[in-house]
Design an enzyme around this catalytic site. Structure first.
Site, mmCIF file in Angstrom:
data_model
loop_
_atom_site.group_PDB
_atom_site.id
_atom_site.type_symbol
_atom_site.label_atom_id
_atom_site.label_comp_id
_atom_site.label_asym_id
_atom_site.label_seq_id
_atom_site.Cartn_x
_atom_site.Cartn_y
_atom_site.Cartn_z
ATOM 1 C CB SER A 185 3.117 -16.653 -10.205
ATOM 2 O OG SER A 185 3.020 -16.018 -8.958
HETATM 3 N N1 SAH Z 1 0.569 -14.289 -7.798
HETATM 4 C C1 SAH Z 1 1.301 -13.019 -7.831
HETATM 5 C C2 SAH Z 1 2.682 -13.308 -7.301
HETATM 6 C C3 SAH Z 1 3.374 -12.196 -6.678
HETATM 7 S S1 SAH Z 1 4.965 -12.622 -6.008
HETATM 8 C C4 SAH Z 1 1.317 -12.565 -9.281
HETATM 9 O O1 SAH Z 1 1.212 -13.418 -10.141
HETATM 10 O O2 SAH Z 1 1.485 -11.379 -9.537
HETATM 11 C C5 SAH Z 1 4.595 -12.751 -4.302
HETATM 12 C C6 SAH Z 1 4.132 -11.502 -3.614
HETATM 13 O O3 SAH Z 1 4.045 -11.793 -2.220
HETATM 14 C C7 SAH Z 1 5.051 -10.299 -3.757
HETATM 15 O O4 SAH Z 1 4.329 -9.248 -4.328
HETATM 16 C C8 SAH Z 1 5.467 -9.980 -2.305
HETATM 17 O O5 SAH Z 1 5.594 -8.595 -2.053
HETATM 18 C C9 SAH Z 1 4.312 -10.599 -1.515
HETATM 19 N N2 SAH Z 1 4.621 -10.919 -0.121
HETATM 20 C C10 SAH Z 1 5.746 -11.480 0.395
HETATM 21 N N3 SAH Z 1 5.622 -11.632 1.727
HETATM 22 C C11 SAH Z 1 4.393 -11.153 2.071
HETATM 23 C C12 SAH Z 1 3.681 -11.030 3.295
HETATM 24 N N4 SAH Z 1 4.207 -11.427 4.464
HETATM 25 N N5 SAH Z 1 2.437 -10.498 3.267
HETATM 26 C C13 SAH Z 1 1.874 -10.069 2.097
HETATM 27 N N6 SAH Z 1 2.496 -10.166 0.910
HETATM 28 C C14 SAH Z 1 3.742 -10.701 0.894
#
Ligand code: SAH
Length: 206
Positions: free
Chosen positions: A57
């Site tokens: 993010s």
């Molecule tokens: N805060 C994290 C952001 C990752 S992006 C960082 O800074 O690294 C959002 C993440 O949510 C992705 O890895 C995606 O695979 C996950 N995601 C999307 N839908 C989801 C769900 N239903 N359950 C669990 N994870 C999910």
């Protein structure tokens, strides 16, 4: 761009108001969570690819959401969408030794990425539990949670998240292009505020 420049930029933008969050941004180094080919961009105030169509993010968004979440030492936190594990580590730092973070991630390779990234921070590693699964239904066996935070955008806040929240607890999560804050006032009463103008990857069900 250095870590200090990023922290100064976020502070002047008004999103690193909370002292504990600011300290967490200094202790937990974003450079430890980006892919090696993006190391030079680690302190840019932008999201960066982590593979599988996902991103670590944007620092601005993470600071803004953590400020709203108002994590206290000892909190029991549920995170949906661990991705790189950067925010998981920030949360683990904020809850401290007595707290607990349960982080759900639906992409197995990213669960592994989060685990290996978190292993660089032994205290965070001990406080957090990584679970491969769909977070759109929450994670009932760890409930009730004091705080719930999501990194992927839903069409509406799932009822399960509200049910799994403690009375007095708070959810901070994206809904479409907004960040929604929900406070649980009583068993069936909630208070909601909304902040517009953000971009998120979608919450994928199943
Ligand atoms: N805060 C994290 C952001 C990752 S992006 C960082 O800074 O690294 C959002 C993440 O949510 C992705 O890895 C995606 O695979 C996950 N995601 C999307 N839908 C989801 C769900 N239903 N359950 C669990 N994870 C999910």
């Amino acid at each position: 761009m250095t870590k200090k420049q990023l922290v100064d930029e976020l502070t002047s933008q008004g999103v690193l108001k909370n002292r504990a969050v600011k300290k967490a941004f200094i202790v937990i180094d974003r450079a430890d969570f980006v892919l090696p080919q993006y190391l030079e961009a680690a302190y840019f105030n932008r999201p960066l690819p982590i593979g599988f169509g996902q991103t670590i993010s944007q620092p601005y968004t993470v600071a803004f959401m953590l400020d709203l979440l108002d994590v206290k030492k000892g909190d029991n936190v549920l995170e949906i969408g661990a991705g790189s594990g950067w925010q998981t580590a920030l949360l683990a730092y904020l809850v401290g030794r007595q707290g607990r973070v349960i982080a759900l991630e639906r992409i197995p390779e990213l669960v592994e990425l989060t685990k290996s990234n978190l292993a660089q921070y032994p205290i965070c590693y001990r406080t957090s539990t990584l679970i491969h699964g769909d977070g759109s239904l929450g994670y009932p066996s760890g409930a009730p949670y004091g705080k719930i935070i999501a990194a992927a955008s839903a069409q509406a806040i799932p009822e399960q998240w509200k049910e799994q929240l403690k009375i007095g607890g708070r959810i901070v999560a994206p809904v479409k292009d907004s960040i929604v804050v929900i406070d649980k006032i009583s068993r069936d009463q909630y208070q909601q505020t909304e902040h517009w103008g953000f971009v998120f990857v979608p919450l994928i069900k199943g």
